[in-house]
Design an enzyme around this catalytic site. Structure first.
Site, PDB file in Angstrom:
ATOM      1  N   SER A   1      30.040  44.820  36.886  1.00  0.00           N
ATOM      2  CA  SER A   1      31.376  44.220  36.830  1.00  0.00           C
ATOM      3  C   SER A   1      31.530  43.333  38.058  1.00  0.00           C
ATOM      4  O   SER A   1      31.531  43.824  39.178  1.00  0.00           O
ATOM      5  CB  SER A   1      32.464  45.292  36.808  1.00  0.00           C
ATOM      6  N   ARG A   2      31.646  42.023  37.831  1.00  0.00           N
ATOM      7  CA  ARG A   2      31.656  41.078  38.949  1.00  0.00           C
ATOM      8  C   ARG A   2      33.054  40.874  39.538  1.00  0.00           C
ATOM      9  O   ARG A   2      33.184  40.254  40.584  1.00  0.00           O
ATOM     10  CB  ARG A   2      31.099  39.728  38.491  1.00  0.00           C
ATOM     11  N   VAL A   3      34.066  41.349  38.858  1.00  0.00           N
ATOM     12  CA  VAL A   3      35.442  41.106  39.304  1.00  0.00           C
ATOM     13  C   VAL A   3      36.179  42.405  39.568  1.00  0.00           C
ATOM     14  O   VAL A   3      36.902  42.541  40.553  1.00  0.00           O
ATOM     15  CB  VAL A   3      36.207  40.261  38.261  1.00  0.00           C
TER      16      VAL A   3
ATOM     17  N   ASP B   1      32.622  38.177  32.788  1.00  0.00           N
ATOM     18  CA  ASP B   1      32.594  38.582  34.200  1.00  0.00           C
ATOM     19  C   ASP B   1      31.796  39.850  34.422  1.00  0.00           C
ATOM     20  O   ASP B   1      31.932  40.493  35.463  1.00  0.00           O
ATOM     21  CB  ASP B   1      34.029  38.799  34.704  1.00  0.00           C
TER      22      ASP B   1
END
Length: 525
Positions: free
Chosen positions: A375-377, A350
């Site tokens: 950081s995609r989350v 992620d």
């Protein structure tokens, strides 16, 4: 009419004979039962694998037993023979030796009894503290939780590192890749994250794959020194171990962490590192004559990592609400993040924390490249107080990096550009942090707010670390209520930010004034 004494004694004797003969017949009948058991024969041994015949019903990943207690895992099944990965030293094994099925897949001991222990890839203790007294065992390969059993990542996992918590936040249940060349501080980021979980009720599992034994011993010593082994389990498969043990080690570590997730607790797993895990899998695959693909890796190399990392998640509250966060580490060569294994892991995870060797050589520690990291989350889980400062800070730092490259050509710079460069240098200094010194959330935000709002512009860049320490002390002493508000996850208004900025300015001003007075007194002397 009573029976005669002779007849009574005779009846008693007959009854005894019948009882004894019945017991003998039962024993003989039980002994005569046949047990069907498959016994095969080893046809080839070498380099951590074996080929066997005579096991037509063996299942994939089933444990098989060789002489002298050596175990193996059925890996490649064909009509004529079975390819087996040896889970131990195979030097004492020979062609023609017997091999027997066990009827069970490879499993590992789990439970609270493992906390503070160092075990190998099979869950056997290595720390000389005696056996692990738990009866609970779980298979190392398990189905990943279905989508409907999962919940969105909602709670932050604080690393104690300003650069990560503010700009590349991680949530509990996320998979965040740590990537970079060798000797750039990848393990240091992971170890600092483990140390920072002391008071957060997070169980940590550190899995060392293919590492040198002295490096792993150093990590264990650092964890013990900082009190982290109380809530940490270390799984070790060093480089001198057979490739089979290096292959199963991360699955063992994941199963150990899943035990805690299934009981509603939060767990963190560090895989250090998966590039060596991929090489171990490539080695056994080539020895077992699996067809090679790109870079000689087998075609399912993506699958072995995806099925491992997909087990990291946050479960629904009615299933306990536990979580497992994964921090896989992967090594690149010459900053080539587009190589086969790194791109596989980037697509699985992620987000990634990229450590730049150029920054490391300049002494910027941790050497995190903010522009290449993402950081995609975790941004959705970040504490509200970070959002008040992180947005401006990231923009300023990104502009600074671009301007710094442009300024190297010796071009004339206007006043606004010079100001951005000066502030960017101080922001970079503010983001630096020594190893083994995690910083609480409220102190991080105070230092980053001071850097973003120009509080540090009046001092030299090399003085920023000392000014940062004064700001941290001042906020803790003078703003305890505001610090508590930040820790509880409440947002900060303009008034709170102005209070924090005022305290930071006073701390920096007092230090600057003290330094100036000391210089004046030295000049008078």
């Amino acid at each position: 009419m009573s029976s005669q004494p002779g007849n009574t004694e005779r009846e008693r004797l007959l009854s005894t004979i019948e009882h004894v003969s019945g017991a003998v017949e039962d024993a003989l009948g039980a002994a005569a039962e046949l047990v069907l058991e498959e016994v095969g024969e080893v046809t080839y041994v070498g380099h951590g694998i074996a080929r066997v015949t005579g096991l037509p019903s063996v299942q994939s990943e089933e444990l098989v037993r060789f002489p002298r207690g050596l175990m193996g895992m059925a890996f490649t099944l064909s009509e004529d023979e079975v390819g087996v990965i040896l889970l131990g030293d195979g030097q004492g094994l020979w062609a023609g030796a017997e091999v027997r099925r066990t009827g069970r897949v490879i499993d590992v001991a789990v439970g609270d009894e493992l906390l503070g222990r160092v075990v190998n890839a099979l869950g056997e203790p290595l720390d000389g503290r005696g056996p692990i007294r738990t009866r609970l065992r779980s298979p190392i390969e398990r189905e990943v939780p279905p989508i409907m059993d999962r919940e969105p990542v909602q709670t932050p996992l604080q690393t104690g590192l300003k650069a990560v918590d503010a700009l590349i936040p991680i949530g509990r249940g996320q998979r965040e890749l740590i990537i970079g060349d060798r000797q750039t501080g990848k393990t240091a980021v992971a170890v600092d994250t483990i140390i920072n979980q002391r008071d957060s009720n997070v169980i940590c599992v550190y899995c060392a794959i293919g590492q040198r034994s002295d490096d792993t011993a150093r990590v264990i010593a650092d964890l013990r020194k900082h009190g982290a082994m109380e809530y940490t389990i270390v799984v070790v498969a060093p480089g001198e171990d057979p490739p089979g043990l290096q292959y199963v080690a991360p699955y063992c570590a994941t199963t150990v962490a899943e035990y805690f997730m299934g009981r509603g607790r939060d767990a963190l797993v560090v895989y250090d590192d998966l590039s060596k895990h991929a090489k171990a899998y490539r080695e056994v695959s080539l020895l077992l004559r699996r067809p090679p693909g790109r870079e000689a890796y087998p075609g399912d190399i993506f699958f072995i990592h995806s099925r491992l990392l997909e087990r990291a998640t946050r479960l629904r509250s009615d299933l306990g609400g536990g979580s497992m966060t994964a921090l896989p580490v992967v090594e690149t060569e010459a900053q080539n993040i587009s190589a086969y294994i790194p791109t596989n892991l980037i697509s699985i995870t992620d987000g990634q924390i990229y450590l730049n060797p150029d920054l490391f050589q300049k002494g910027v520690l941790p050497a995190i490249d903010i522009g290449e990291s993402v950081s995609r989350v975790g941004g959705k889980t970040q504490l509200p107080a970070y959002r008040a400062v992180a947005g401006d800070l990231r923009l300023q730092y990104t502009q600074f990096e671009e301007l710094e490259q442009f300024a190297r050509f010796g071009t004339r710079l206007d006043e606004d550009t010079r100001q951005k460069l000066d502030r960017g240098r101080r922001v970079r200094e503010a983001l630096q942090q020594p190893q083994f010194e995690p910083i609480p959330v409220e102190e991080q935000i105070a230092v980053l707010l001071a850097a973003a709002r120009g509080v540090l512009d009046e001092i030299e860049p090399e003085e920023v670390p000392r000014a940062g320490r004064r700001i941290r002390r001042a906020v803790t002493e003078h703003l305890p209520e505001l610090s508590e508000r930040i820790r509880k996850g409440e947002g900060l208004g303009d008034r709170h930010l102005e209070e924090m900025e005022t305290v930071a300015r006073k701390a920096v001003y007092l230090e600057t004034s003290a330094d100036a007075s000391e210089e004046g007194s030295d000049g008078n002397d």
